[in-house]
Design an enzyme around this catalytic site. Structure first.
Site, short mmCIF file in Angstrom:
data_model
loop_
_atom_site.label_atom_id
_atom_site.label_comp_id
_atom_site.label_asym_id
_atom_site.label_seq_id
_atom_site.Cartn_x
_atom_site.Cartn_y
_atom_site.Cartn_z
N HIS A 249 22.14 6.20 -10.38
CA HIS A 249 21.48 7.46 -10.06
C HIS A 249 22.47 8.59 -10.31
O HIS A 249 23.63 8.51 -9.89
CB HIS A 249 21.01 7.43 -8.61
CG HIS A 249 20.58 8.77 -8.10
ND1 HIS A 249 19.75 9.59 -8.83
CD2 HIS A 249 20.87 9.45 -6.96
CE1 HIS A 249 19.56 10.71 -8.16
NE2 HIS A 249 20.23 10.64 -7.02
N CYS B 215 15.46 9.13 -4.47
CA CYS B 215 16.25 8.88 -5.69
C CYS B 215 16.25 7.40 -6.08
O CYS B 215 16.82 7.04 -7.11
CB CYS B 215 17.67 9.37 -5.48
SG CYS B 215 17.73 11.10 -4.99
N ASN C 16 21.12 16.61 -10.50
CA ASN C 16 20.48 15.50 -9.79
C ASN C 16 18.98 15.71 -9.81
O ASN C 16 18.46 16.62 -9.17
CB ASN C 16 21.02 15.47 -8.35
CG ASN C 16 20.41 14.37 -7.49
OD1 ASN C 16 19.37 13.81 -7.83
ND2 ASN C 16 21.04 14.08 -6.37
C1 LIG Z 1 27.93 17.97 -1.62
C2 LIG Z 1 29.35 17.55 -1.95
C3 LIG Z 1 29.65 17.78 -3.43
C4 LIG Z 1 30.32 18.38 -1.11
O1 LIG Z 1 31.63 17.96 -1.35
P1 LIG Z 1 32.60 17.65 -0.13
O2 LIG Z 1 33.90 17.36 -0.71
O3 LIG Z 1 31.97 16.60 0.73
O4 LIG Z 1 32.59 19.03 0.61
P2 LIG Z 1 32.70 19.33 2.16
O5 LIG Z 1 31.33 19.61 2.69
O6 LIG Z 1 33.51 18.28 2.85
O7 LIG Z 1 33.53 20.64 2.12
C5 LIG Z 1 34.88 20.67 1.65
C6 LIG Z 1 35.34 22.09 1.56
O8 LIG Z 1 34.59 22.75 0.50
C7 LIG Z 1 33.90 23.87 1.03
N1 LIG Z 1 32.60 23.93 0.37
C8 LIG Z 1 31.44 23.33 0.72
N2 LIG Z 1 30.48 23.63 -0.15
C9 LIG Z 1 31.05 24.43 -1.07
C10 LIG Z 1 30.56 25.05 -2.22
N3 LIG Z 1 29.29 24.92 -2.65
N4 LIG Z 1 31.42 25.80 -2.94
C11 LIG Z 1 32.71 25.95 -2.57
N5 LIG Z 1 33.22 25.39 -1.48
C12 LIG Z 1 32.40 24.63 -0.74
C13 LIG Z 1 33.78 23.63 2.50
O9 LIG Z 1 33.66 24.84 3.19
C14 LIG Z 1 35.07 22.92 2.80
O10 LIG Z 1 36.11 23.86 2.91
P3 LIG Z 1 37.32 23.65 3.93
O11 LIG Z 1 38.03 22.40 3.47
O12 LIG Z 1 38.13 24.89 3.75
O13 LIG Z 1 36.70 23.50 5.27
C15 LIG Z 1 29.57 16.06 -1.63
O14 LIG Z 1 29.57 15.84 -0.24
C16 LIG Z 1 28.53 15.19 -2.25
O15 LIG Z 1 28.42 15.12 -3.46
N6 LIG Z 1 27.77 14.42 -1.43
C17 LIG Z 1 26.75 13.56 -1.93
C18 LIG Z 1 25.65 14.40 -2.44
C19 LIG Z 1 24.63 13.62 -3.14
O16 LIG Z 1 24.92 12.96 -4.07
N7 LIG Z 1 23.41 13.71 -2.67
C20 LIG Z 1 22.31 13.13 -3.25
C21 LIG Z 1 22.28 11.70 -3.00
S1 LIG Z 1 20.81 11.12 -3.57
#
Ligand SMILES: CC(C)(COP(=O)(O)OP(=O)(O)OC[C@H]1O[C@@H](n2cnc3c(N)ncnc32)[C@H](O)[C@@H]1OP(=O)(O)O)[C@@H](O)C(=O)NCCC(=O)NCCS
Length: 333
Positions: free
Chosen positions: A258, A122, A289
């Site tokens: 990004h 990215c 993304n």
């Molecule tokens: C992917 C992302 C949106 C997930 O959000 P998050 O808040 O970190 O989510 P978590 O993995 O901590 O999970 C939080 C809760 O949501 C749930 N969850 C995870 N994915 C889920 C989905 N797709 N839909 C619904 N619930 C979801 C989990 O089970 C967890 O539930 P719990 O609290 O009951 O255990 C976030 O981590 C993110 O944006 N990271 C960066 C990604 C990115 O930009 N990548 C590219 C960089 S180049």
């Protein structure tokens, strides 16, 4: 020892034109919900994403790049024969060799432009832009096309809750050419290979070929780790790029980070204390993304909608798999 003539380039470089291509198929969150247990509300509130585009069979990496490049070349007001370099940043071109850049350079009608692909996730657009600037100032090309292009739908595991909703397809391109004044600031870039496990292809192609794994490789990530890194470390890199360019947040017109996740964007805006007057790219909402394509696509949209204008000062920062990053201040075309 023979005396070698020094190469002679332009005093400075600038972005002269930008173009984008988004695949015709728009994919709303509802489609993603067919394969993962989630909700439209969750996806929107955690990532900001409402829709993304997925390419069809005809919308190949080369085809999307050619569309975006044609627009960038027209926008720059030059002809394809004047282009001396074609740099394609992608992680989703499935033919290892030759570089897709050579096919693009040929089909666009460049005069045998130097052409090569780079892989910088990215951050790929910033890496390509930095190389292009170097080529122009050093004198090995007058105009260089920098393309960021991805078909991430090919590398997405639609059953993976952490990534299924994130990725999209598309191409963005800019023409970089000579300038009499600085219009691309110093690049602050780097890599943190010790964190390479946080975003990566699940398994090497060879594991799939040998049958060791049955599932086609995809991009996997540790969402929270990436999120934290982006929020804490990338705001510092963005600030360094402003300092390197000798400007402050108050001098900025536009911020084009990004397009990974809208919450990361919001957090950076806050940490950098960007004034309300700064236009912030939020193309992630409708484009998802698109990795290397995300910054030029967002730039093109801001200019097309009139939210940004030619001559505006913009901070661009890309970051992702590697982990790698690149930030710089540019004058918009
Ligand atoms: C992917 C992302 C949106 C997930 O959000 P998050 O808040 O970190 O989510 P978590 O993995 O901590 O999970 C939080 C809760 O949501 C749930 N969850 C995870 N994915 C889920 C989905 N797709 N839909 C619904 N619930 C979801 C989990 O089970 C967890 O539930 P719990 O609290 O009951 O255990 C976030 O981590 C993110 O944006 N990271 C960066 C990604 C990115 O930009 N990548 C590219 C960089 S180049």
């Amino acid at each position: 020892m023979a005396k070698i003539k020094p190469s002679k380039g332009a005093p400075y470089a600038r972005i002269l034109g930008v173009g984008g291509y988004r695949p015709t198929r728009v994919v709303p969150n509802e489609v993603i919900l067919e394969t993962i247990d989630s909700s439209d509300e969750w996806i929107r509130s955690r990532s900001g994403i409402e829709t993304r585009h997925w390419a069809n069979d005809e919308e190949t990496v080369a085809a999307m790049s050619i569309e975006a490049s044609g627009k960038a070349i027209a926008d720059a007001g030059i002809s394809a024969e004047q282009i001396g370099g074609v740099i394609v940043s992608t992680v989703s071109h499935f033919k290892q060799t030759p570089a897709v850049a050579t096919e693009i350079a040929d089909k666009l009608g460049t005069a045998k432009a130097a052409a090569f692909d780079i892989s910088a996730g990215c951050a790929g657009f910033g890496y390509g832009l930095t190389l292009a600037k170097g080529m122009i100032v050093e004198g090995s090309a007058e105009y260089v096309l920098v393309i960021g292009v991805e078909r991430l739908s090919d590398l997405t595991d639609l059953e993976d809750r952490a990534t299924a909703f994130l990725f999209g397809d598309g191409a963005g391109a800019v023409v970089v050419g000579p300038a009499q004044e600085p219009a691309i600031g110093p690049t602050v870039w780097g890599s943190e290979g010790d964190k390479s496990e946080t975003i990566k292809q699940t398994v090497p192609w060879t594991d799939y070929r040998s049958g060791e794994v049955a599932k086609f490789p995809a991009i996997a990530q540790e969402g929270q780790a990436v999120f934290r890194w982006a929020v804490f470390e990338m705001a510092k890199v963005a600030k360094e790029a402003l300092d390197a360019a000798g400007i402050s947040a108050e001098d900025l017109d536009v911020f084009i980070p990004h397009q990974a996740n809208e919450r990361i964007i919001d957090s950076m805006v806050k940490t950098l204390k960007l004034p309300e007057s700064v236009t912030v790219a939020r193309d992630v909402r409708t484009t998802g993304n698109t990795s290397a394509a995300s910054i030029p696509l967002a730039m093109e949209r801001l200019l097309a909608t009139g939210e940004a204008k030619s001559g505006d000062t913009a901070l661009v920062i890309g970051f992702g798999a590697g982990l790698v990053y690149a930030a710089t201040v540019v004058t918009l075309p």
